[in-house]
Write a protein that holds these residues in place. Structure first.
Motif, PDB file in Angstrom:
ATOM      1  N   GLY A  25       0.819  -1.198   0.000  1.00 36.46           N
ATOM      2  CA  GLY A  25       0.000   0.000   0.000  1.00 36.46           C
ATOM      3  C   GLY A  25       0.857   1.254   0.000  1.00 36.46           C
ATOM      4  O   GLY A  25       1.969   1.267  -0.499  1.00 36.46           O
ATOM      5  N   ARG A  26       0.335   2.294   0.611  1.00 38.76           N
ATOM      6  CA  ARG A  26       0.992   3.591   0.609  1.00 38.76           C
ATOM      7  C   ARG A  26       2.058   3.659   1.710  1.00 38.76           C
ATOM      8  O   ARG A  26       1.859   4.290   2.740  1.00 38.76           O
ATOM      9  CB  ARG A  26      -0.032   4.694   0.766  1.00 38.76           C
ATOM     10  N   THR A  27       3.184   3.043   1.440  1.00 40.86           N
ATOM     11  CA  THR A  27       4.236   2.937   2.455  1.00 40.86           C
ATOM     12  C   THR A  27       5.317   3.995   2.320  1.00 40.86           C
ATOM     13  O   THR A  27       6.265   4.002   3.097  1.00 40.86           O
ATOM     14  CB  THR A  27       4.877   1.547   2.410  1.00 40.86           C
ATOM     15  N   PHE A  28       5.191   4.895   1.367  1.00 38.65           N
ATOM     16  CA  PHE A  28       6.269   5.842   1.092  1.00 38.65           C
ATOM     17  C   PHE A  28       6.476   6.828   2.235  1.00 38.65           C
ATOM     18  O   PHE A  28       7.523   7.437   2.353  1.00 38.65           O
ATOM     19  CB  PHE A  28       5.998   6.609  -0.202  1.00 38.65           C
ATOM     20  N   SER A  29       5.477   7.010   3.067  1.00 36.10           N
ATOM     21  CA  SER A  29       5.607   7.966   4.171  1.00 36.10           C
ATOM     22  C   SER A  29       5.919   7.301   5.509  1.00 36.10           C
ATOM     23  O   SER A  29       5.830   7.943   6.556  1.00 36.10           O
ATOM     24  CB  SER A  29       4.319   8.778   4.301  1.00 36.10           C
ATOM     25  N   THR A  30       6.327   6.039   5.453  1.00 39.47           N
ATOM     26  CA  THR A  30       6.625   5.328   6.696  1.00 39.47           C
ATOM     27  C   THR A  30       7.774   5.974   7.451  1.00 39.47           C
ATOM     28  O   THR A  30       8.835   6.224   6.886  1.00 39.47           O
ATOM     29  CB  THR A  30       6.970   3.863   6.401  1.00 39.47           C
ATOM     30  N   TYR A  31       7.567   6.210   8.709  1.00 36.19           N
ATOM     31  CA  TYR A  31       8.602   6.748   9.588  1.00 36.19           C
ATOM     32  C   TYR A  31       9.289   5.618  10.364  1.00 36.19           C
ATOM     33  O   TYR A  31      10.518   5.533  10.378  1.00 36.19           O
ATOM     34  CB  TYR A  31       7.984   7.750  10.547  1.00 36.19           C
ATOM     35  N   GLU A  32       8.507   4.764  10.939  1.00 36.74           N
ATOM     36  CA  GLU A  32       9.049   3.637  11.690  1.00 36.74           C
ATOM     37  C   GLU A  32       8.146   2.418  11.538  1.00 36.74           C
ATOM     38  O   GLU A  32       6.945   2.546  11.334  1.00 36.74           O
ATOM     39  CB  GLU A  32       9.174   3.968  13.186  1.00 36.74           C
ATOM     40  N   ALA A  74      13.946  -3.891  -0.295  1.00 32.71           N
ATOM     41  CA  ALA A  74      13.424  -4.334  -1.583  1.00 32.71           C
ATOM     42  C   ALA A  74      12.103  -5.084  -1.431  1.00 32.71           C
ATOM     43  O   ALA A  74      11.232  -5.002  -2.298  1.00 32.71           O
ATOM     44  CB  ALA A  74      14.442  -5.217  -2.288  1.00 32.71           C
ATOM     45  N   LYS A  75      11.976  -5.788  -0.322  1.00 31.68           N
ATOM     46  CA  LYS A  75      10.761  -6.557  -0.064  1.00 31.68           C
ATOM     47  C   LYS A  75       9.779  -5.792   0.805  1.00 31.68           C
ATOM     48  O   LYS A  75       8.696  -6.306   1.108  1.00 31.68           O
ATOM     49  CB  LYS A  75      11.107  -7.891   0.592  1.00 31.68           C
ATOM     50  N   ASN A  76      10.178  -4.616   1.260  1.00 35.03           N
ATOM     51  CA  ASN A  76       9.346  -3.816   2.148  1.00 35.03           C
ATOM     52  C   ASN A  76       8.906  -4.642   3.358  1.00 35.03           C
ATOM     53  O   ASN A  76       7.742  -4.632   3.773  1.00 35.03           O
ATOM     54  CB  ASN A  76       8.109  -3.304   1.405  1.00 35.03           C
ATOM     55  N   THR A  77       9.874  -5.334   3.902  1.00 37.01           N
ATOM     56  CA  THR A  77       9.603  -6.294   4.975  1.00 37.01           C
ATOM     57  C   THR A  77      10.518  -6.032   6.160  1.00 37.01           C
ATOM     58  O   THR A  77      11.697  -5.722   5.981  1.00 37.01           O
ATOM     59  CB  THR A  77       9.800  -7.731   4.471  1.00 37.01           C
ATOM     60  N   VAL A  78       9.954  -6.163   7.328  1.00 39.29           N
ATOM     61  CA  VAL A  78      10.700  -6.047   8.578  1.00 39.29           C
ATOM     62  C   VAL A  78      10.703  -7.408   9.267  1.00 39.29           C
ATOM     63  O   VAL A  78       9.711  -8.136   9.210  1.00 39.29           O
ATOM     64  CB  VAL A  78      10.072  -4.988   9.492  1.00 39.29           C
ATOM     65  N   TYR A  79      11.794  -7.714   9.930  1.00 44.76           N
ATOM     66  CA  TYR A  79      11.947  -9.009  10.597  1.00 44.76           C
ATOM     67  C   TYR A  79      12.184  -8.807  12.087  1.00 44.76           C
ATOM     68  O   TYR A  79      12.754  -7.801  12.511  1.00 44.76           O
ATOM     69  CB  TYR A  79      13.117  -9.781  10.006  1.00 44.76           C
TER      70      TYR A  79
END
Length: 118
Positions: A25-32, A74-79
């Motif tokens: 989705g609209r993740t471009f404004s993610t801060y944390e 690249a995967k827009n993924t956090v672990y």
């Protein structure tokens, strides 16, 4: 923003698990992006977070020696890497994302259950 957490399961004490949180989705404004957990009968608590722009991380005191947060841009993924698991780590783990406001006003995934057996 939609968040999909995965990777939970049953693990023996002393074992490890890696949770994933994929965002869309609209993740471009993610801060944390962060991780929280809620154990049975307890309130949800903060585990740790990663600042999206810099990759810097910070943790709750209890998590510092046991958990590690990382990301794959690249995967827009956090672990969330969890090591030396203990029965008291049993909880539903949630990932969250915020654009600058407080966490409760951000975006939340559905949670993934981690059960640590003794």
């Amino acid at each position: 923003v939609q968040l999909q957490a995965s990777g939970g399961g049953l693990v023996q004490a002393g074992g490890s698990l890696r949770l994933s949180c994929a965002a869309s989705g609209r993740t471009f404004s993610t801060y944390e992006r962060g991780w929280f957990r809620q154990a049975p009968g307890k309130e949800r608590e903060f585990v740790g977070a990663i600042r999206w722009s810099s990759g810097s991380t910070y943790y709750a005191h209890f998590a510092k020696s046991q958990f590690t947060i990382s990301r794959d841009n690249a995967k827009n993924t956090v672990y969330l890497q969890m090591n030396s698991l203990k029965p008291e780590n049993t909880a539903v783990y949630y990932c969250a994302s915020r654009d600058g406001g407080i966490w409760s006003q951000g975006y939340w995934g559905q949670g993934t259950l981690v059960t640590v057996s003794s």
